[in-house]
Design an enzyme around this catalytic site. Structure first.
Site, short mmCIF file in Angstrom:
data_model
loop_
_atom_site.label_atom_id
_atom_site.label_comp_id
_atom_site.label_asym_id
_atom_site.label_seq_id
_atom_site.Cartn_x
_atom_site.Cartn_y
_atom_site.Cartn_z
N SER A 143 0.82 -1.21 0.00
CA SER A 143 0.00 0.00 0.00
C SER A 143 0.86 1.26 0.00
O SER A 143 0.33 2.37 -0.02
CB SER A 143 -0.92 0.01 1.23
OG SER A 143 -0.16 -0.11 2.41
N ASN A 189 -2.15 -2.28 13.23
CA ASN A 189 -3.61 -2.16 13.18
C ASN A 189 -4.10 -0.92 13.93
O ASN A 189 -4.95 -0.18 13.43
CB ASN A 189 -4.26 -3.42 13.75
CG ASN A 189 -3.95 -4.64 12.91
OD1 ASN A 189 -3.35 -4.52 11.83
ND2 ASN A 189 -4.32 -5.82 13.39
N THR A 239 -40.73 25.29 -10.40
CA THR A 239 -41.00 23.94 -9.89
C THR A 239 -41.24 23.11 -11.14
O THR A 239 -41.78 23.62 -12.13
CB THR A 239 -42.26 23.89 -8.98
OG1 THR A 239 -43.38 24.35 -9.73
CG2 THR A 239 -42.10 24.74 -7.73
N HIS A 240 -40.79 21.89 -11.14
CA HIS A 240 -40.85 21.03 -12.34
C HIS A 240 -40.14 21.67 -13.52
O HIS A 240 -40.47 21.42 -14.66
CB HIS A 240 -42.30 20.71 -12.71
CG HIS A 240 -43.15 20.28 -11.55
ND1 HIS A 240 -43.27 18.97 -11.16
CD2 HIS A 240 -43.86 21.01 -10.65
CE1 HIS A 240 -44.06 18.90 -10.09
NE2 HIS A 240 -44.41 20.12 -9.76
N SER A 273 -14.48 24.60 -28.11
CA SER A 273 -14.60 23.34 -28.83
C SER A 273 -13.52 23.32 -29.90
O SER A 273 -13.17 24.34 -30.47
CB SER A 273 -15.98 23.25 -29.47
OG SER A 273 -15.95 22.35 -30.55
N LYS A 299 -18.32 27.89 -29.69
CA LYS A 299 -18.65 27.30 -28.39
C LYS A 299 -17.84 27.85 -27.23
O LYS A 299 -16.64 28.10 -27.33
CB LYS A 299 -18.42 25.77 -28.44
CG LYS A 299 -19.40 25.02 -29.29
CD LYS A 299 -20.83 25.02 -28.74
CE LYS A 299 -21.01 24.12 -27.56
NZ LYS A 299 -20.94 22.70 -27.91
N ASN A 307 -17.86 26.32 -23.43
CA ASN A 307 -18.49 25.27 -22.64
C ASN A 307 -18.25 25.43 -21.14
O ASN A 307 -17.13 25.72 -20.73
CB ASN A 307 -17.98 23.90 -23.08
CG ASN A 307 -18.33 23.61 -24.53
OD1 ASN A 307 -19.37 24.04 -25.02
ND2 ASN A 307 -17.44 22.91 -25.22
N GLU A 336 -19.79 21.24 -15.24
CA GLU A 336 -20.05 19.89 -15.77
C GLU A 336 -19.20 18.86 -15.03
O GLU A 336 -19.65 17.76 -14.70
CB GLU A 336 -19.74 19.83 -17.26
CG GLU A 336 -20.76 20.56 -18.11
CD GLU A 336 -20.35 20.60 -19.58
OE1 GLU A 336 -20.68 19.66 -20.30
OE2 GLU A 336 -19.67 21.56 -19.98
N TYR A 369 -9.56 -6.53 12.97
CA TYR A 369 -8.94 -5.97 11.76
C TYR A 369 -8.87 -7.00 10.64
O TYR A 369 -8.56 -8.17 10.85
CB TYR A 369 -7.51 -5.47 12.07
CG TYR A 369 -6.84 -4.95 10.81
CD1 TYR A 369 -7.04 -3.64 10.39
CD2 TYR A 369 -6.06 -5.79 10.01
CE1 TYR A 369 -6.48 -3.17 9.21
CE2 TYR A 369 -5.49 -5.32 8.83
CZ TYR A 369 -5.71 -4.01 8.44
OH TYR A 369 -5.16 -3.55 7.27
N GLN A 390 -7.35 -1.92 4.14
CA GLN A 390 -6.34 -1.19 3.39
C GLN A 390 -6.95 -0.53 2.15
O GLN A 390 -6.45 0.48 1.66
CB GLN A 390 -5.24 -2.17 2.98
CG GLN A 390 -4.11 -1.56 2.19
CD GLN A 390 -2.92 -2.48 2.15
OE1 GLN A 390 -2.32 -2.78 3.18
NE2 GLN A 390 -2.58 -2.96 0.97
N LYS A 422 -8.12 3.50 1.70
CA LYS A 422 -7.31 4.70 1.49
C LYS A 422 -7.60 5.44 0.19
O LYS A 422 -7.82 6.64 0.20
CB LYS A 422 -5.81 4.37 1.49
CG LYS A 422 -5.31 3.53 2.62
CD LYS A 422 -5.29 4.23 3.93
CE LYS A 422 -4.95 3.25 5.03
NZ LYS A 422 -5.82 2.05 5.09
#
Ligand code: ARG
Length: 473
Positions: free
Chosen positions: A37, A124, A169-170, A291, A297, A299, A304, A331, A336, A339
């Protein structure tokens, strides 16, 4: 937070395995890579050393090791820390993880005293301590970063306390609201997010050291002393629980997933608003890209990506829950695997918060477009109904009367406020000249004048309260 990530080297003659006497053959190369690790847990090094220093100090105070050994350990660990910070520390894959790498480097520097550091301790309880120390810092950083984002939201809300936009709303135009009020909704969400991190910090700030491998240790340790040295509020009071549960990591990730979910919703709105179909806002160029094929464009990449990265953090939450669910006490090596999701959650969270705070400062608001959208959507229809109710009509009847009026205006392709008084009176004789102040967008928002309402006056009061709260914490 510094990463200090370096390439690990696999050294064949690192006769270093802490358990090698028990084995007839060396661990296979592939297995070493599979189980190691150190590539990712080396970023816990500073916390690991902090924990070791406290543990060693306690061992000396309890006369479990000599004061000379403690002095050597202290000096050695300080040097190791400096090597790591300088980038000259050689991380070895053969030494599996951050703990064994540091212990071996210490022993290389100071000899036998280094081998005494692990007395009364196990990896541990050591790793459980490291992760808690790490997450405690991340919680503090997250709370600070949330505050900064809140401040930039509040500045924008203040500036737009009386900017009118359609409330939805909606995703259909519902009632006019002020843009400042809309922004304050996110302030509230972030306020709860910050309190979740504070709460998570409180619960994780308990010391696992002393639990050793799982059952505690027979040495006369002083856990309170270690807790004090490491600024823990208390002790994990069951050794099996201390080494095995990662609920605090799950809580942290859940709080992060919720925060990201809030920002993902906000991002979705920003993306819609800066589409020419809405044209409500523009996001500063530094948060956008073009783009490669369509020259026109611009963006909204950052919102996003926030929306996209929310999926990633939500995934980490599911990873951690799944990691935990089948584990018997105490343990297990499965842990491990906590992480990478955890680190990635923290990195994503902190980066997102920082970038978002700056993005708020880079928003240009097209007030006219916002107002026009509210105007076109019959957003004050409810106000007309409320007006009729105040004149004595039951609400359900008023609802129907206004529906007919809206239909009439739709046919005429005009807003309710553009109908003549005589036209309006065909729907109800109780309507008089004063209706026009009710049907305007400004009249509508101004009338929602109570705590939590959208009136510009209330927005300014809410901003002032919020700024005071942030400055006092
Ligand atoms: N790398 C391990 C972890 O992240 C540290 C503890 C390992 N303990 C053990 N007995 N193998 O959880």
């Amino acid at each position: 937070m510094s990463e200090n990530k370096q390439e690990t080297t696999s050294s064949l003659n690192a006769k270093s395995e802490a358990w090698s006497g028990r084995f007839n053959e060396p661990v296979a190369e592939l297995v070493k890579r599979y189980t190691a690790s150190v590539d990712f847990d080396q970023r816990l090094a500073a916390f690991d050393i902090q924990g070791s220093l406290a543990h060693a100090k306690m061992l000396a105070a309890q006369k479990i090791i000599s004061t000379e050994d403690f002095a050597a350990i202290e000096k050695g660990l300080t040097e190791v820390q400096a090597d790591i910070e300088a980038g000259t520390f050689e991380w070895l894959l053969d030494l599996e993880d951050v703990h064994l790498n540091i212990e071996k480097a210490l022993t290389d520097k100071i000899g036998d005293a280094g081998k005494r550091l692990h007395t009364g301790r196990s990896r541990n309880d050591q790793i459980a301590t490291d992760v808690r120390l790490y997450l405690r810092e991340v919680c503090d950083d997250a709370i600070e970063a949330i505050k900064k984002l809140q401040m930039s939201l509040l500045d924008l809300a203040e500036e737009h306390a009386d900017t009118i936009m359609p409330g939805f709303t909606h995703l259909q135009v519902a009632q006019p609201v002020t843009f400042g009020h809309h922004l304050l909704a996110y302030y509230e969400m972030l306020k709860r997010d910050a309190s979740r991190f504070a709460d998570c910090r409180k619960r994780l700030n308990q010391l696992p050291l002393g639990a050793a491998a799982l059952a505690g240790t027979s040495y006369p340790i002083d856990r309170e002393m270690v807790a004090k040295l490491l600024d823990f509020d208390g002790l994990c009071e069951n050794s099996l629980d201390a080494v095995s549960d990662r609920d605090f990591a799950i809580e942290f990730t859940a709080a992060s997933a919720l925060l990201m979910t809030h920002l993902s919703r906000f991002s979705e709105e920003l993306i819609l608003w800066c589409s020419p179909r809405f044209g409500f806002i523009e996001i500063a160029d530094r948060f956008c890209t073009g783009s490669s094929i369509m020259p026109q464009k611009k963006n909204p990449d950052v919102p996003e990506l926030v929306r996209g990265k929310t999926g990633r953090v939500n995934g980490h939450l599911v990873s951690l829950l799944t990691l935990m669910k089948g584990q018997p006490l105490a343990y297990n090596k499965d842990n491990q695997e906590d992480k990478e999701p955890l680190f990635d959650t923290a990195d994503t969270l902190l980066m997102t918060l920082e970038i978002y705070a700056d993005m708020m400062r880079g928003i240009t608001v097209h007030k006219d477009n916002m107002r026009q959208a509210a105007f076109e959507g019959y957003a004050t229809a409810t106000d007309l109904a409320d007006y009729l109710v105040k004149k004595g009509m039951p609400f359900r009847d008023a609802h129907e009367v206004v529906a007919l009026a809206v239909r009439y205006a739709v046919d005429k392709k005009c807003d309710l406020s553009e109908l003549r008084l005589e036209e309006l009176q065909t729907f109800s004789e109780t309507i008089t000249e004063d209706i026009f102040s009710v049907l305007t967008l400004d009249g509508s928002v101004a009338s929602r004048d109570h705590i939590g309402g959208t009136a510009p006056k209330q927005v300014l009061l809410a901003v002032a309260r919020a700024k005071k709260t942030i400055q006092s914490t």
